[in-house]
Motif scaffolding. Structure first.
Motif, PDB file in Angstrom:
ATOM      1  N   HIS A   1       5.107  -6.270 -14.423  1.00  0.00           N
ATOM      2  CA  HIS A   1       6.256  -5.925 -13.453  1.00  0.00           C
ATOM      3  C   HIS A   1       5.739  -4.288 -12.883  1.00  0.00           C
ATOM      4  N   GLU A   2       5.468  -3.545 -13.943  1.00  0.00           N
ATOM      5  CA  GLU A   2       4.882  -2.126 -13.458  1.00  0.00           C
ATOM      6  C   GLU A   2       3.790  -2.229 -12.841  1.00  0.00           C
ATOM      7  N   CYS A   3       2.811  -2.942 -12.815  1.00  0.00           N
ATOM      8  CA  CYS A   3       1.722  -2.976 -12.306  1.00  0.00           C
ATOM      9  C   CYS A   3       1.950  -3.413 -10.684  1.00  0.00           C
ATOM     10  N   THR A   4       3.069  -4.358 -10.694  1.00  0.00           N
ATOM     11  CA  THR A   4       3.340  -4.800  -9.305  1.00  0.00           C
ATOM     12  C   THR A   4       4.037  -3.614  -8.450  1.00  0.00           C
ATOM     13  N   LYS A   5       4.828  -2.817  -9.150  1.00  0.00           N
ATOM     14  CA  LYS A   5       5.817  -1.681  -8.521  1.00  0.00           C
ATOM     15  C   LYS A   5       4.432  -0.553  -8.087  1.00  0.00           C
ATOM     16  N   VAL A   6       3.435  -0.359  -8.985  1.00  0.00           N
ATOM     17  CA  VAL A   6       2.286   0.474  -8.694  1.00  0.00           C
ATOM     18  C   VAL A   6       1.742  -0.111  -7.349  1.00  0.00           C
ATOM     19  N   ASN A   7       1.238  -1.190  -7.248  1.00  0.00           N
ATOM     20  CA  ASN A   7       0.779  -1.707  -6.122  1.00  0.00           C
ATOM     21  C   ASN A   7       1.631  -1.628  -4.993  1.00  0.00           C
ATOM     22  N   ALA A   8       2.925  -1.765  -5.150  1.00  0.00           N
ATOM     23  CA  ALA A   8       3.732  -1.724  -4.118  1.00  0.00           C
ATOM     24  C   ALA A   8       3.840   0.001  -3.548  1.00  0.00           C
ATOM     25  N   GLN A   9       3.770   0.692  -4.359  1.00  0.00           N
ATOM     26  CA  GLN A   9       3.828   2.213  -3.961  1.00  0.00           C
ATOM     27  C   GLN A   9       2.489   2.332  -3.344  1.00  0.00           C
ATOM     28  N   LEU A  10       1.334   1.987  -3.735  1.00  0.00           N
ATOM     29  CA  LEU A  10      -0.133   1.986  -2.902  1.00  0.00           C
ATOM     30  C   LEU A  10       0.016   1.549  -1.648  1.00  0.00           C
ATOM     31  N   GLN A  11       0.525   0.311  -1.407  1.00  0.00           N
ATOM     32  CA  GLN A  11       0.672  -0.167  -0.267  1.00  0.00           C
ATOM     33  C   GLN A  11       1.499   0.776   0.778  1.00  0.00           C
ATOM     34  N   HIS A  12       2.527   1.118   0.082  1.00  0.00           N
ATOM     35  CA  HIS A  12       3.358   2.133   1.212  1.00  0.00           C
ATOM     36  C   HIS A  12       2.769   3.370   1.386  1.00  0.00           C
ATOM     37  N   LEU A  13       2.022   4.139   0.324  1.00  0.00           N
ATOM     38  CA  LEU A  13       0.948   5.247   0.789  1.00  0.00           C
ATOM     39  C   LEU A  13      -0.002   4.903   1.763  1.00  0.00           C
ATOM     40  N   ALA A  14      -0.380   3.795   1.881  1.00  0.00           N
ATOM     41  CA  ALA A  14      -1.401   3.430   2.933  1.00  0.00           C
ATOM     42  C   ALA A  14      -0.964   3.392   4.236  1.00  0.00           C
ATOM     43  N   THR A  15       0.379   3.283   4.386  1.00  0.00           N
ATOM     44  CA  THR A  15       0.928   3.506   5.723  1.00  0.00           C
ATOM     45  C   THR A  15       1.341   4.975   6.239  1.00  0.00           C
ATOM     46  N   GLN A  16       1.301   5.749   5.200  1.00  0.00           N
ATOM     47  CA  GLN A  16       1.622   7.062   5.446  1.00  0.00           C
ATOM     48  C   GLN A  16       0.406   7.977   5.895  1.00  0.00           C
ATOM     49  N   PRO A  17       0.602   8.978   6.608  1.00  0.00           N
ATOM     50  CA  PRO A  17      -0.451   9.910   7.185  1.00  0.00           C
ATOM     51  C   PRO A  17      -1.343  10.415   5.861  1.00  0.00           C
ATOM     52  N   ARG A  18      -2.950  10.666   6.163  1.00  0.00           N
ATOM     53  CA  ARG A  18      -3.672  10.941   5.180  1.00  0.00           C
ATOM     54  C   ARG A  18      -3.574  12.386   4.707  1.00  0.00           C
ATOM     55  N   THR A  19      -2.698  13.172   4.234  1.00  0.00           N
ATOM     56  CA  THR A  19      -2.424  14.543   3.989  1.00  0.00           C
ATOM     57  C   THR A  19      -2.618  14.614   2.500  1.00  0.00           C
ATOM     58  N   PRO A  20      -3.121  15.677   2.153  1.00  0.00           N
ATOM     59  CA  PRO A  20      -3.532  16.129   1.091  1.00  0.00           C
ATOM     60  C   PRO A  20      -2.550  15.740  -0.124  1.00  0.00           C
ATOM     61  N   ILE A  21      -1.425  15.863   0.054  1.00  0.00           N
ATOM     62  CA  ILE A  21      -0.517  15.342  -0.819  1.00  0.00           C
ATOM     63  C   ILE A  21      -0.431  13.934  -1.082  1.00  0.00           C
ATOM     64  N   ASN A  22      -0.141  13.145  -0.042  1.00  0.00           N
ATOM     65  CA  ASN A  22      -0.429  11.785   0.125  1.00  0.00           C
ATOM     66  C   ASN A  22      -1.830  11.345  -0.819  1.00  0.00           C
ATOM     67  N   LEU A  23      -2.770  11.770  -0.434  1.00  0.00           N
ATOM     68  CA  LEU A  23      -4.032  11.352  -0.955  1.00  0.00           C
ATOM     69  C   LEU A  23      -3.968  11.636  -2.615  1.00  0.00           C
ATOM     70  N   ALA A  24      -3.390  12.818  -2.945  1.00  0.00           N
ATOM     71  CA  ALA A  24      -3.153  13.082  -4.301  1.00  0.00           C
ATOM     72  C   ALA A  24      -2.448  12.098  -5.021  1.00  0.00           C
ATOM     73  N   ALA A  25      -1.437  11.757  -4.390  1.00  0.00           N
ATOM     74  CA  ALA A  25      -0.416  10.781  -4.939  1.00  0.00           C
ATOM     75  C   ALA A  25      -1.186   9.473  -4.960  1.00  0.00           C
ATOM     76  N   GLU A  26      -1.961   8.966  -3.965  1.00  0.00           N
ATOM     77  CA  GLU A  26      -2.583   7.661  -4.115  1.00  0.00           C
ATOM     78  C   GLU A  26      -3.816   7.739  -5.093  1.00  0.00           C
ATOM     79  N   ALA A  27      -4.340   8.701  -5.265  1.00  0.00           N
ATOM     80  CA  ALA A  27      -5.249   8.903  -6.264  1.00  0.00           C
ATOM     81  C   ALA A  27      -4.573   8.475  -7.962  1.00  0.00           C
ATOM     82  N   LYS A  28      -3.395   9.207  -7.956  1.00  0.00           N
ATOM     83  CA  LYS A  28      -2.789   9.272  -9.065  1.00  0.00           C
ATOM     84  C   LYS A  28      -2.352   7.838  -9.269  1.00  0.00           C
TER      85      LYS A  28
END
Length: 834
Positions: free
Chosen positions: A215-242
């Motif tokens: 379930h935690e992994c599913t939430k992480v995947n959902a978060q990554l999918q959400h970031l993929a739709t966001q602008p590729r700003t340094p903050i978003n890229l750092a969050a995506e890497a995390k």
């Protein structure tokens, strides 16, 4: 030499027996490396069944673990000892975890193992001593007899220190050894079942943890999918890497969970498979060996063998434990299936064995329930119509499976031999058929809390009608066998499983008249003695070795009369059964006796069979002669000629008692006496049950005072005085005003003791003395003694003794009307050869 050292010199077959006592519950490696310590320390004088000794057992177990740790620590870390050292360390861990709260159980197991070793070694050495060969294989050196003797002495010292009587009592009989062995196996299987229950819980916890991480992994995947739709700003890229790093970590954890759960599932399946296999083996031993043995003992008890009824309670304990274990393991298999369905993980090539295990456990449960529906008290095997009889049936697993929560109904019917055969062939139509009508044939099983028994007793059954099959050849109604069929239905697991059960009684012969009883008992005795396990109902061999017949007759006679037959008695019976009176055969043991010779064909020059003669002798002994027979005062099984030879060289007045060859149930008194024409052997006409009902054997011997010595040299009064019933003089009249007479046995012409004194000085001797009552006058001729003197052809008469009552005086001058007398009443009787 220690017991274990001797065990290592046994032959291969004996070594296999030794190894069979050991296993995961107590590894044989521990036995080997602690042999001396165990044999010295593990025989304390306390009962491992007594909970009050738990503290002492804990000290003993801890001392053993310390000894084992010392042994393991001193072992070199070589390739040869590496696996052994691991095994010892694993054993230490197992002892600490499995028996931490039950030290008595471990002590009980060790004591049983040592007892098993001792028993096998004793048996092997006994065989070796009797055969004069060496112990062990062909390479072993021969041991002298003195050495073998010292080995036995040392062996006794091992298990018998200062408290040997109590020790040997605890280790006692074979029944106790079997009980200990089966109990040990049950405890081991119970510990395995507890372990698999823990494994099931562990798997469920792992699967729950997996679900949470997933379930935690599913939430992480959902978060990554959400970031993929966001602008590729340094903050978003750092969050995506995390988030990707966290996803990788979770996926690694999930992979480990999957591998772990799969491994635990496979191990659980293997553990369940092994446990169910061990349970099946133990169940087969209990049902196919112990319970079948008990049933065979019950059948032989019908012929008089001793039957250890209490052993059935031990069998019930085993069956109860098996029922609980099989049911629990079946539930664990279902739980394993539920867990597998909850998280579907099937690697390539995976074979799911759980369905087969579930079917196997269900089948074992079915076999256990149907096999333990038994007849605790058999109905009478000779059953007379319109006569009340009783029987009891019992379910040995009723308590543990809660069958009593819905009390089962049991129905009884009577079926023929052919119907019983059809029933065993699974002909369902037979269960509704019957060969007769039984009253009061239904009852409800009740659970008795104190004894933990589920049973029903039928106390007032009565056979009203019977339908017989057509007879062939020489068959009679007394040859026809029936059986009572007990049927019921049991619900297990709240109705989850329903079992249709039935059981058959021992063969029953139905009679309508008492004179059919002897032949009916012949049929039953032959069946009980010679029925083979697994036979089609109710086939028996047509001929059997005499030694087996002799064993059955001895068993029957001992049970009925209180004393067993001797070898001479059995040889006499063999001679009579084979009609071998004029032969020189000394040993009949290997000769085959047919059913026809046993109870169909009459004896030579007689109108009765061998069985009718034997049964009548047994009956008269049981009903009237049990005391003297048990004392050894009746020889009984002696030929007439042999009796004459035995007592003809004895002093006058010597007598013996033998069973008549010519009259069923007749007892002959043979004695050596002198009537004035010289010493001679005489035979008194046989007394039967009718005679002994009128006057007992002891009183008759008391009447015949010229009989002074029981063969060979026992004074008559020493042997029979305790069976005399002396009457009192001047006994008052009965309530109805009559004076009761006493019958006295009298042989005409034999009224004097060996010393010439009259045997009955007070008995009137004139020819007009009162006659015996009609019921006591014998309608058979007297018996010839085989001596030429005609005066030896004797029969007994009776005299009245009015117990001291005065009779009216007789007027000697009164006229006598001779026309009123029938002089034929006073003519001499005729005599014939016995």
């Amino acid at each position: 030499m220690s017991l274990w050292a001797k065990a290592q010199h046994l032959g291969e077959e004996a070594l296999q027996q030794v190894r069979a006592a050991y296993g995961d519950h107590f590894p044989i490696e521990v036995r080997h490396f602690l042999a001396g310590w165990l044999e010295e320390k593990m025989w304390p004088d306390f009962d491992p069944e007594n909970p009050s000794y738990e503290h002492y057992a804990a000290e003993l177990v801890q001392a053993m673990i310390n000894e084992l740790e010392n042994k393991a620590s001193t072992m070199a870390n070589t390739d040869e000892l590496f696996l052994v050292k691991m095994k010892l360390n694993d054993s230490i861990t197992m002892f600490k975890t499995r028996y931490a709260n039950n030290n008595l159980a471990l002590v009980r197991i060790i004591k049983h193992c040592l007892s098993s070793d001792l028993k096998i070694v004793q048996q092997y050495e006994s065989t070796w001593n009797s055969a004069g060969t060496s112990t062990g294989d062909s390479n072993s050196s021969s041991l002298p007899q003195a050495s073998a003797s010292r080995m036995m002495e040392h062996q006794q010292q091992i298990i018998q220190p200062q408290q040997q009587p109590q020790m040997m009592h605890n280790l006692g009989s074979a029944l106790e050894a079997t009980n200990a062995e089966i109990t040990t196996q049950i405890e081991y299987l119970r510990s395995r079942t507890q372990k698999t229950a823990e494994d099931c819980r562990h798997i469920e916890q792992q699967q729950e943890s997996f679900a949470i991480k997933y379930h935690e992994c599913t939430k992480v995947n959902a978060q990554l999918q959400h970031l993929a739709t966001q602008p590729r700003t340094p903050i978003n890229l750092a969050a995506e890497a995390k988030w990707k790093q966290q996803k990788e970590l979770l996926e690694n954890m999930l992979s480990q969970f999957v591998a772990s759960v799969l491994q635990m599932r496979l191990q659980l399946s293997d553990q369940l498979k092994e446990t169910i296999s061990l349970l099946n083996a133990l169940q087969m031993r209990v049902l196919d060996e112990e319970l079948i043995h008990w049933k065979r003992e019950q059948q032989l008890a019908g012929n008089g063998a001793s039957h250890v009824q209490t052993n059935l309670d031990s069998i019930q304990d085993w069956c109860d434990a098996l029922a609980e274990l099989v049911w629990t393991n079946r539930q664990q298999v279902k739980e394993a299936e539920r867990l597998a369905a909850k998280l579907a993980l099937e690697p390539p090539g995976f074979v799911n064995i759980l369905p087969n295990l579930l079917n196997q456990a269900t089948q074992m449960l079915s076999s256990l329930v149907t096999s333990t529906f038994i007849i605790e008290k058999q109905p009478p095997q000779v059953m007379k119509t319109n006569t009340r009889f009783s029987s009891t049936v019992r379910l040995l697993v009723g308590g543990k499976l809660n069958v009593h929560m819905n009390p089962p109904q049991v129905k009884v019917s009577i079926i023929s031999e052919s119907q019983a055969n059809s029933l065993l062939k699974n002909d369902k139509n037979v269960k509704g058929d019957s060969s007769g009508e039984i009253l009061n044939n239904t009852g409800s099983m009740e659970y008795h809390q104190a004894t933990r028994q589920l049973s029903v007793s039928f106390r007032n059954m009565q056979l009203k009608k019977i339908k017989r099959a057509e007879k062939k050849g020489t068959e009679s109604v007394m040859d026809e066998k029936f059986a009572l069929l007990f049927q019921s239905q049991f619900n297990v697991g709240g109705g989850e499983l329903v079992f249709q059960v039935w059981t058959l009684s021992l063969p029953v012969v139905v009679i309508v008249h008492g004179n059919q009883e002897p032949h009916a008992w012949a049929t039953v005795t032959w069946d009980n003695a010679f029925a083979e396990a697994g036979r089609p109902p109710f086939t028996v061999p047509e001929k059997v070795p005499w030694h087996a017949v002799a064993e059955a007759l001895n068993m029957k006679f001992k049970s009925s009369t209180g004393r067993a037959l001797t070898e001479d008695n059995l040889r006499f019976l063999g001679e009579k059964a084979f009609r071998a009176g004029n032969s020189n055969i000394q040993d009949y043991s290997s000769m085959l006796l047919t059913w026809a010779q046993f109870c169909k064909e009459p004896l030579q020059e007689r109108n009765f069979t061998f069985w009718e003669w034997f049964y009548s002798v047994m009956k008269v002994t049981r009903e009237h002669l049990r005391g003297p027979w048990t004392d050894g005062s009746i020889l009984g099984f002696v030929r007439k000629k042999q009796a004459e030879e035995m007592i003809s060289s004895c002093p006058l007045g010597t007598f013996l008692l033998r069973f008549s060859d010519s009259e069923l149930g007749g007892v002959v008194i043979a004695w050596y006496g002198n009537q004035g024409n010289g010493p001679a052997v005489s035979m008194l006409h046989p007394f039967t049950s009718k005679d002994f009902s009128i006057r007992s054997l002891g009183d008759r011997l008391s009447d015949l005072q010229y009989l002074t010595t029981l063969y060979p040299d026992t004074p008559k009064d020493n042997a029979f005085s305790k069976y005399y019933n002396p009457f009192r003089d001047n006994q008052p009249p009965q309530k109805n005003g009559y004076v009761m007479p006493v019958l006295v046995t009298h042989v005409p012409g034999w009224d004097r003791l060996p010393n010439g004194m009259p045997s009955y000085p007070s008995t009137p001797q004139n020819m007009f003395q009162p006659q015996s009552p009609e019921g006591s006058v014998r309608d058979t001729p007297s018996v010839v003694s085989g001596v030429e003197n005609p005066a030896s052809y004797l029969s007994a008469e009776y005299e009245y003794d009015y117990m001291g009552q005065d009779l009216p005086a007789m007027d000697e001058n009164a006229p006598i009307d001779l026309n009123s007398f029938n002089f034929s009443d006073f003519m001499p009787q005729n005599y014939k050869q016995e």
